[in-house]
Structures are given as structure tokens and as C-alpha cells.
Design an enzyme around this catalytic site. Sequence first.
Site: not given
Length: 344
Positions: A61-65
Amino acid sequence: MEYRQLGASGLKVPALSFGAGTFGGQGPLFSAWGSAGIDEARRMVDLSLDAGVTMFDTADVYSDGASEEVLGAALKGRRDQALISTKAALPTGEGPYDAGVSRSRLIRSVEAALRRLDTDHIDLFQLHAYDASTPMEEVLSTLDDLVGAGKIRYTGVSNYSGWQLMKGLAESEKHGRPRFAAHQVYYSLVGRDYEWELMPLGVDQGVGAVVWSPLGWGRLTGKIRRGQPLPENSRLHRTAQFGPPIEDEHLYRVVDALDEIAEETGKAVPQIAINWLLRRPTVSSVLIGARNEEQLKQNLGAVGWELTPEQVAKLDAASEVKVPYPYYPYRIQDGFRQLNPPTV
């Protein structure tokens, strides 16, 4: 760099690990954390490896991958020098298989993380949140298959309550599944809730803490003090609503103590706050994040020295809060303390 056992497992991890949530910089939360691209990320990885910081933590989930992608690119050519930790469970989309830890979601999540990280295995794979809709045996059997396939090496959880973590440990013992070695938790001088139940559980069950946000969601950087406005460039303007609430007076009391010790030691406030954490029971590694090389270099200075017992006592007293029932009798009443010696 000191290396420590990760809980009761055979994995050794550095006392400081690098939190790659600042890589990628997409979305309202993670763009405020940082937006390091591949070139800057590679320089920070260089600095980390040179200092013995060999574990790098990220999540889908960090920056959408994008964090995983940037980290994978930054480690290209030296994957064998590093440990990669990543997480899955939180929603990454609106679809029925875009959240949770069902068998289908876990397999998809691990395969996707391996592609983004450009690696054939994940050293530490953690469940980012408890999923009440999926039976624990389904979760553990899936993790067992992934370990058996060589796609993940060790397992852990993040942000679990005591009963949730204990349920997983009991199920793993009952069915002979891989045991959670790590619990990635929020713990700081202005957030000591971890000590009430999760720390004693970690001591009893051999689960190592991997600490996130050791600077209290950016409050212990040394830039926030009593009687002064929040600095204009503080990320708290955009991220405070995402983090744990902290009463102003409690924060200022802790910062006052940190300032006094900074004068005594010549160390920066963040270095002192991190050093305090490294002395706590069950703490295997503390994640240090950095938006730039300067912040990283400062945080690396948290190791290689020790606070005195008097300085530790001063920080303990400044950061102490009254704990709720059923925890407070075990901390303040002699009969309870006799039966259950305090962890700290």
C-alpha cells in the site's frame, strides 16, 4: 551495527532498519512522507548498507506499490546484501480480492510483490492488519505453502492486538505451521501503549518487535517545542489525522526531557529518542525513515553509544502515562507486581 535475533527465530536483523515508505511518493499520505525516486533511493540504500543497515521494509500500500518498485530497482545488483521486508492485507483497490489475507489474496499479493521488488523471495513477509473474515488456519496454511515454495522465508504481523497475535501463535503451534517471528508495531516515547500487553506477550512468546514511527509520527524531530507554532514544512500539517493522537502537554514534557539530554550528550533529539527505544525489551529493530540523505545520516547516529541509566530514567518519567484497566494494577500494586514482574 549491532545485529539482533528476530524474536525466537534464527533470523538476525540490524538494530536499525530502513523504512522505505518515503520511496515513490504517491497519494496524500505517502507523498507527505517523501517522494524519493530511483536515483535518490539508490544513494540512501548505499548509505544504509555502508552503515550495516541491511533490512529494508516496505508494503504493497505504500504509494500504490511504487515503494516496492523503487526499492527493488535501488537494490538491483546487490540483492544478496539485503533483507527485504514487505506487508500485505490493507485494501489496494475496490475489488473483492483487493483486501484481506484470504488464500487467494495472499498468493496474489506475494506474486505481485515479488514482481515489483524484482526478486525471487521475500525475507520477512508480514500481515499488515488482522482480517476477521478469514479463518486463521487458512492464513497459516497459505503462508506455509509460500514458505515451502521458497517465496517467503519468515512471517510476521503488523498492528495486531494481543488476542489476535496469540490466536495466530496458538494456531501455528496446533497445526505445525510457520510461527510469526515479528510484530511490526508503533512504539515511541510519546506512544508507549505497546508496553501494556504486546511487549509482555513478545517476551513470553518470543516475538520480536520491529518498530515503526519511532519519532512519534514526526513529533520528535526536535522541531516542535512548547510555545512555538508547528513549522510550515512539517508533514504533520497533512498527516496528523492519520496518526495516533497525542496531547500537547505530554509531547512538550517529553521534548523538554529530550532537550535536556541533548545538551548533556551533544546528540540530536531524534537520535536520543531512537536510542531509548533500542534499550527496550523485545525490540529487534527500529525502522528509520528519511526523506533525504541528511535525515538518514542523522538517524544513523542513533547507534554506537548509550544513554546513562539516569537519562533513561528521566525519559521514562517524562513519557509515562496512566494505563487503563486491566493493566494498571500490574504496574502500581505490589501484589500484582509480585506475581507478574514488570517487563520494563
